[in-house]
Design a protein around this motif. Structure first.
Motif, PDB file in Angstrom:
ATOM      1  N   ASN A 151       0.494  -5.602  -3.379  1.00 49.57           N
ATOM      2  CA  ASN A 151       1.072  -5.273  -2.011  1.00 49.57           C
ATOM      3  C   ASN A 151       1.745  -3.902  -1.919  1.00 49.57           C
ATOM      4  OD1 ASN A 151       2.586  -5.406   0.346  1.00 49.57           O
ATOM      5  ND2 ASN A 151       4.511  -6.525  -0.295  1.00 49.57           N
ATOM      6  N   PRO A 152       0.630  -2.971  -1.671  1.00 50.14           N
ATOM      7  CA  PRO A 152       0.955  -1.662  -1.812  1.00 50.14           C
ATOM      8  C   PRO A 152       1.930  -1.185  -0.851  1.00 50.14           C
ATOM      9  CG  PRO A 152      -1.465  -2.109  -1.446  1.00 50.14           C
ATOM     10  CD  PRO A 152      -0.921  -3.381  -1.288  1.00 50.14           C
ATOM     11  N   SER A 153       1.959  -1.767   0.502  1.00 48.02           N
ATOM     12  CA  SER A 153       3.087  -1.115   1.263  1.00 48.02           C
ATOM     13  C   SER A 153       4.679  -1.471   0.680  1.00 48.02           C
ATOM     14  CB  SER A 153       3.114  -1.962   2.698  1.00 48.02           C
ATOM     15  OG  SER A 153       2.916  -3.138   2.495  1.00 48.02           O
ATOM     16  N   ALA A 154       4.809  -2.430  -0.311  1.00 53.26           N
ATOM     17  CA  ALA A 154       6.041  -2.715  -1.020  1.00 53.26           C
ATOM     18  C   ALA A 154       6.833  -1.237  -1.640  1.00 53.26           C
ATOM     19  CB  ALA A 154       5.772  -3.803  -2.106  1.00 53.26           C
ATOM     20  N   PHE A 155       5.993  -0.432  -1.820  1.00 59.27           N
ATOM     21  CA  PHE A 155       6.431   0.851  -2.454  1.00 59.27           C
ATOM     22  C   PHE A 155       6.094   2.182  -1.432  1.00 59.27           C
ATOM     23  CE2 PHE A 155       6.292  -2.021  -5.876  1.00 59.27           C
ATOM     24  CZ  PHE A 155       7.407  -1.914  -6.564  1.00 59.27           C
ATOM     25  N   PRO A 196       4.445   4.298   3.164  1.00 62.75           N
ATOM     26  CA  PRO A 196       3.992   3.414   2.165  1.00 62.75           C
ATOM     27  C   PRO A 196       2.621   3.820   1.439  1.00 62.75           C
ATOM     28  CG  PRO A 196       3.529   2.409   4.337  1.00 62.75           C
ATOM     29  CD  PRO A 196       4.463   3.845   4.441  1.00 62.75           C
ATOM     30  N   TYR A 197       2.537   3.323   0.258  1.00 63.68           N
ATOM     31  CA  TYR A 197       1.110   3.302  -0.397  1.00 63.68           C
ATOM     32  C   TYR A 197       0.070   2.513   0.606  1.00 63.68           C
ATOM     33  CZ  TYR A 197       2.655   5.273  -4.836  1.00 63.68           C
ATOM     34  OH  TYR A 197       3.300   6.009  -5.848  1.00 63.68           O
ATOM     35  N   PRO A 198      -1.098   3.179   0.556  1.00 70.04           N
ATOM     36  CA  PRO A 198      -2.173   2.709   1.692  1.00 70.04           C
ATOM     37  C   PRO A 198      -2.587   1.323   0.989  1.00 70.04           C
ATOM     38  CG  PRO A 198      -3.052   4.677   0.448  1.00 70.04           C
ATOM     39  CD  PRO A 198      -1.510   4.350   0.147  1.00 70.04           C
ATOM     40  N   ASP A 199      -2.883   0.122   1.899  1.00 68.82           N
ATOM     41  CA  ASP A 199      -3.489  -0.871   1.584  1.00 68.82           C
ATOM     42  C   ASP A 199      -5.056  -0.847   2.207  1.00 68.82           C
ATOM     43  OD1 ASP A 199      -3.114  -1.106   3.877  1.00 68.82           O
ATOM     44  OD2 ASP A 199      -1.964  -3.055   3.863  1.00 68.82           O
ATOM     45  N   HIS A 200      -5.143   0.347   2.891  1.00 65.53           N
ATOM     46  CA  HIS A 200      -6.531   0.367   3.598  1.00 65.53           C
ATOM     47  C   HIS A 200      -7.137   2.088   3.583  1.00 65.53           C
ATOM     48  CE1 HIS A 200      -9.334   0.002   7.013  1.00 65.53           C
ATOM     49  NE2 HIS A 200      -9.473  -1.592   6.695  1.00 65.53           N
ATOM     50  N   PHE A 201      -8.298   1.977   3.804  1.00 66.59           N
ATOM     51  CA  PHE A 201      -8.801   3.415   3.791  1.00 66.59           C
ATOM     52  C   PHE A 201      -8.424   4.269   5.077  1.00 66.59           C
ATOM     53  CE2 PHE A 201     -12.556   6.259   4.776  1.00 66.59           C
ATOM     54  CZ  PHE A 201     -12.424   7.114   3.245  1.00 66.59           C
ATOM     55  N   ALA A 202      -8.197   3.392   6.031  1.00 62.69           N
ATOM     56  CA  ALA A 202      -7.764   4.088   7.313  1.00 62.69           C
ATOM     57  C   ALA A 202      -6.379   4.611   7.142  1.00 62.69           C
ATOM     58  CB  ALA A 202      -7.843   3.065   8.465  1.00 62.69           C
ATOM     59  N   ASN A 203      -5.552   4.237   6.009  1.00 63.02           N
ATOM     60  CA  ASN A 203      -4.039   4.522   5.869  1.00 63.02           C
ATOM     61  C   ASN A 203      -4.028   5.574   4.790  1.00 63.02           C
ATOM     62  OD1 ASN A 203      -3.255   2.831   7.926  1.00 63.02           O
ATOM     63  ND2 ASN A 203      -2.834   1.300   6.406  1.00 63.02           N
ATOM     64  N   ARG A 204      -5.006   6.308   4.181  1.00 61.21           N
ATOM     65  CA  ARG A 204      -4.998   6.964   3.299  1.00 61.21           C
ATOM     66  C   ARG A 204      -4.210   8.451   3.631  1.00 61.21           C
ATOM     67  NH1 ARG A 204      -9.471   8.057   5.590  1.00 61.21           N
ATOM     68  NH2 ARG A 204     -10.696  10.223   5.599  1.00 61.21           N
TER      69      ARG A 204
END
Lengths: 604, 246
Positions: free
Chosen positions: A443-447, A454-462
């Motif tokens: 759950n990358p967005s947990a941190f 948040p840490y990205p969970d998707h390439f678009a959110n890098r």
């Protein structure tokens, strides 16, 4: 037939021997020539040969080129006398020139040993004993015991060299060139023997320590695994830390040691044990041998907490202890050593990525900035393209970090029971350091990677950083020159407005967000195993299940080992992973489908 | 054992009451018997050791099975049918031993590797010296039936597994038994014997006969672990052989 063959061989050897040491008897010997001397292994067999060797030894005693070291009898055989001789050249001992003669009732029954003939060595030293002592102590990092003595030694290249010989308190005998002070040969006077001890780690867990007995101490030197694993302890000495980091030779004093093999230095215990577990994982799960793939020595350096706060790193060859690369571990500001299992696995995986990609491409995965045109509003000092920000991310760097996290987690699941809390396997990195960990591939967005980001969970959110224009060209924001804001973009919008503090500079851009965008590939790994829905894309993945996690690990490892190009983009890495799945399990395999779905889910 | 001793005593008492029926035509006898020790005296032992900073353990099952024994007896009459004598019984047999052990893992606590195998070359040797009182039952001149009993001195040697070796290789998840380290334990103790001997004489002095006797004891021999291990020696023996009387 055997006798005739041996006689013929003896004749040849005698001829060789005769040519290099005049006045010697016609005896059987095996010889090897060198540039300035010849080594002769005595192999007398017949009574005649024995008698001739014996007479020769007596004559050499007379001229001083052989000296009797000792003579003793055999209590069980009253007529037996053993003479031991040592060779000298111009009054200087020739190291290794030793001969033993056994006589029964005055009759020579055996002669064995080695002599060096035709020696052409200048026996005038270029330095005195005091200077030699300093040279030895400098090499050893340990005090000399006694005075150095001159000795002629056969060097590894076959030359005979005039040396000073001295033994240090670390129980290593050094032979240094009597002119230059350079090391010619070293001998460990202690025989290392594997001996398993135990110790308590930083979390209070008792674990075994695969140590070795060295003299009266136990060293964190694992000889039980195919690759030697050394744990070195800088004891927070900056000079030692820099030496080991920069490729300097490890010294005896660098070895982490314990007096009774019940280890109490928690960072040493954790690092040494965890390096072993990491080796075990790659050996058992990936059929991969150590860091370099060839069971080369694995060197870990610990107790650098004052020198390496809140950090750990891998440094590739030619850096690291002895130039073989190494993993270094500091501690949190609260004092918790960074030697927890997933972080040790993370750093070792950096080494494996470096070794495997280097083997295929000549360099490591590398650092490459991938550009993207950002939103408008760009103005000096930022580097702009038609009024738009030019944004970059270091994709291979983030992949390197992400793959290190992937295998850090994989090693945890291999070695620890699944669960939450200390010493439990999970998908959170560094959770055993306290504070709940630093990032999660589940759950990358947990941190948060940056404040409120948040840490990205998707390439678009890098996370992307803008380039800044400097007199020498575009520059990645990372110093005070990056001021003023903004400093970070996600999805075309500014996400990290920073307060400018004159002179304080801005936080680094993490070398292009390598420790920020790492969760993208890690989250794909997680989804391929556990399944789930990606929050950004909304795509749902049916994972292979925890029971089959080995398949996904195998796919990712083969992608790294065999397919990942240097300077890889995220897209290239995704292709490598898909191909690894296809060639390993087949295009129709469930794991191939799960890996593909997971990569799609994270935008790759 | 107590039951057998009681039976023996009863036989002797019954025999004494009938002694007035006749006297024996000889004063001394010697018998040499090949016998079979019928009892199996299997036993178990265990030991511990420290390996890789952890305690390991091994258990051994010793098979001390029935087997041949040599029995020699001699005696003299001291009063009518009552006599005294001495006998020697020797029993020797290899004792194949099964070992099962748990060898600590070099890297992990509580992950013992199981090993097992047979330890060869172990041997049980028993030497028993029997002191006896005897009574000869009145029978015809060619037949001799005698009951006897008394204390026995047992000396037992037993090959014991004191330790063992194993082989393993990285990743050390399994280990294979290689060999046992054998030591010889030796112990002595007093026991008892009782039995019946029946013979048929072809001539006045030479005959053949059979013997059934029980002679046994329990000893404490040095264990591979701390302390001692209880083992049984002797037991029921039956055999036959030559008889001489004078």
């Amino acid at each position: 037939m055997r006798t005739r063959t041996r006689s013929a061989l003896a004749a040849i050897l005698i001829a060789v021997f005769a040519s290099v040491w005049p006045r010697q008897p016609e005896v059987a010997a095996q010889s090897a020539s060198a540039a300035n001397g010849t080594r002769v292994s005595i192999a007398a067999a017949t009574a005649g040969e024995l008698g001739q060797w014996s007479a020769l030894l007596d004559s050499r005693l007379a001229d001083g080129s052989m000296r009797r070291r000792v003579t003793y009898g055999d209590p069980a055989l009253t007529d037996r006398i053993v003479d031991a001789f040592v060779q000298y050249h111009d009054g200087i001992e020739v190291y290794g020139g030793d001969v033993s003669r056994v006589r029964d009732d005055g009759r020579t029954v055996a002669v064995t040993g080695t002599v060096y003939t035709d020696l052409r060595v200048d026996t005038r030293p270029g330095m005195d004993a005091a200077a030699a002592a300093q040279a030895i102590e400098r090499l050893a990092g340990s005090a000399l015991v006694g005075e150095p003595r001159l000795a002629i030694v056969p060097a590894i290249d076959g030359r005979f060299v005039l040396t000073y010989r001295g033994t240090t308190a670390s129980a290593v005998t050094y032979f240094v060139d009597a002119t230059t002070g350079d090391s010619v040969m070293q001998m460990d006077e202690w025989q290392s023997q594997a001996e398993v001890g135990s110790g308590r780690g930083a979390l209070g867990d008792t674990k075994k320590v695969s140590a070795s007995r060295r003299g009266g101490m136990f060293a964190a030197w694992d000889l039980l695994r195919p690759a030697p694993i050394l744990t070195l302890d800088t004891r927070n000495n900056p000079a030692d830390f820099m030496r080991l980091q920069n490729g300097g030779a490890p010294l005896e004093r660098d070895l982490a040691v314990d007096a009774d093999n019940t280890w109490t230095d928690a960072p040493v215990v954790d690092l040494h044990a965890n390096l072993g577990l990491v080796y075990d994982y790659f050996f058992k799960r990936q059929n991969y041998l150590g860091i370099d793939g060839n069971n080369g020595t694995i060197a870990g350096v610990v107790n650098t907490s004052a020198l390496l706060p809140n950090n750990a790193f891998f440094t590739p060859p030619p850096f690291g202890p002895g130039g073989i690369g190494g993993v270094f571990f500091g501690a949190t500001t609260q004092g918790t050593p960074f030697t927890v299992l997933d972080i040790v696995g993370h750093e070792v995986m950096h080494g494996i990525v470096n070794a495997t990609v280097t083997r295929r491409t000549g360099t490591g995965l590398g650092n490459t900035l991938y550009l993207e045109i950002g939103p408008s509003g760009c103005a000096a000092p930022f580097y702009c393209d038609a009024g738009r920000f030019v944004l970059v991310s270091n994709d291979p760097g983030a992949l390197n970090e992400g793959l290190a996290d992937v295998f850090g987690a994989a090693i945890e699941f291999f070695s620890q029971p699944a669960g939450t809390g200390p010493l439990r396997a999970d998908y959170v990195s560094g959770e055993d350091l306290g504070g709940g960990g630093g990032r999660s591939i589940a759950n990358p967005s947990a941190f948060n990677s940056l404040p409120q980001v948040p840490y990205p969970d998707h390439f678009a959110n890098r996370i992307l950083f803008p380039l800044i224009l400097t007199p020498t060209g575009p520059f990645l924001c990372g110093t005070a020159r990056c001021d003023p804001h903004p400093t970070a973009f996600v999805g075309g919008r500014v996400v990290n407005q920073r307060t400018y503090v004159p002179g304080a500079g801005l936080p680094l851009t993490d070398n292009g967000a390598v420790h920020l965008n790492l969760t993208i590939i890690g989250h794909a790994f997680y989804l391929a195993i556990e399944g789930g829905t990606n929050r950004t894309s909304g795509r749902t993945v049916v994972g292979v299940g925890a029971a089959n996690r080995e398949q996904v690990e195998r796919v990712f490892f083969i992608a790294v080992r065999d397919l990942l190009p240097r300077g890889s983009s995220f897209q290239q890495a995704a292709t490598a992973v898909r191909e690894a799945a296809r060639i390993t399990y087949g295009p129709a395999a469930n794991v191939t489908r799960a890996v593909n779905d997971a990569l799609l889910a994270v935008g790759l | 054992m107590k039951q057998i001793a009681f039976v023996t005593l009863a036989m002797l008492m019954w025999a004494a009451s009938a002694s007035a029926q006749g006297t024996l035509p000889f004063r001394a006898y010697v018998s040499v018997n090949g016998a079979m020790q019928v009892a199996d005296n299997d036993f178990q032992d265990s030991g511990t050791f420290v390996e890789h900073a952890e305690e390991g353990r091994f258990d051994t099952d010793y098979s001390v099975s029935h087997g041949p024994a040599l029995n020699i007896n001699g005696g003299v009459k001291v009063h009518r049918a009552i006599g005294v004598g001495v006998g020697v019984t020797r029993y020797s047999k290899s004792t194949p031993t099964q070992l099962s052990g748990a060898v600590p893992h070099p890297f992990f606590f509580d992950q013992d590797r199981a090993v097992s195998g047979e330890v060869g070359g172990l041997k049980r040797e028993e030497m028993a010296i029997h002191l006896r009182g005897s009574y000869e039952f009145p029978t015809g001149p060619r037949v001799q039936v005698m009951a006897f009993g008394g204390p026995s001195f047992f000396r037992v040697k037993q090959g014991m597994v004191a330790d063992f070796t194993y082989t393993d290789a990285y990743p050390y998840d399994t280990a294979t038994f290689a060999s046992g380290q054998v030591v010889e334990a030796e112990e002595s103790k007093i026991g008892f014997n009782a039995g019946v001997d029946a013979a048929f004489f072809f001539t006045r002095q030479l005959g053949v006969g059979g013997i059934v006797q029980f002679g046994g004891t329990t000893l404490d021999i040095a264990s591979a672990g701390d302390g001692t291990q209880e083992v049984k020696a002797g037991g029921l023996q039956a055999g036959g052989g030559l008889r001489l009387r004078f």
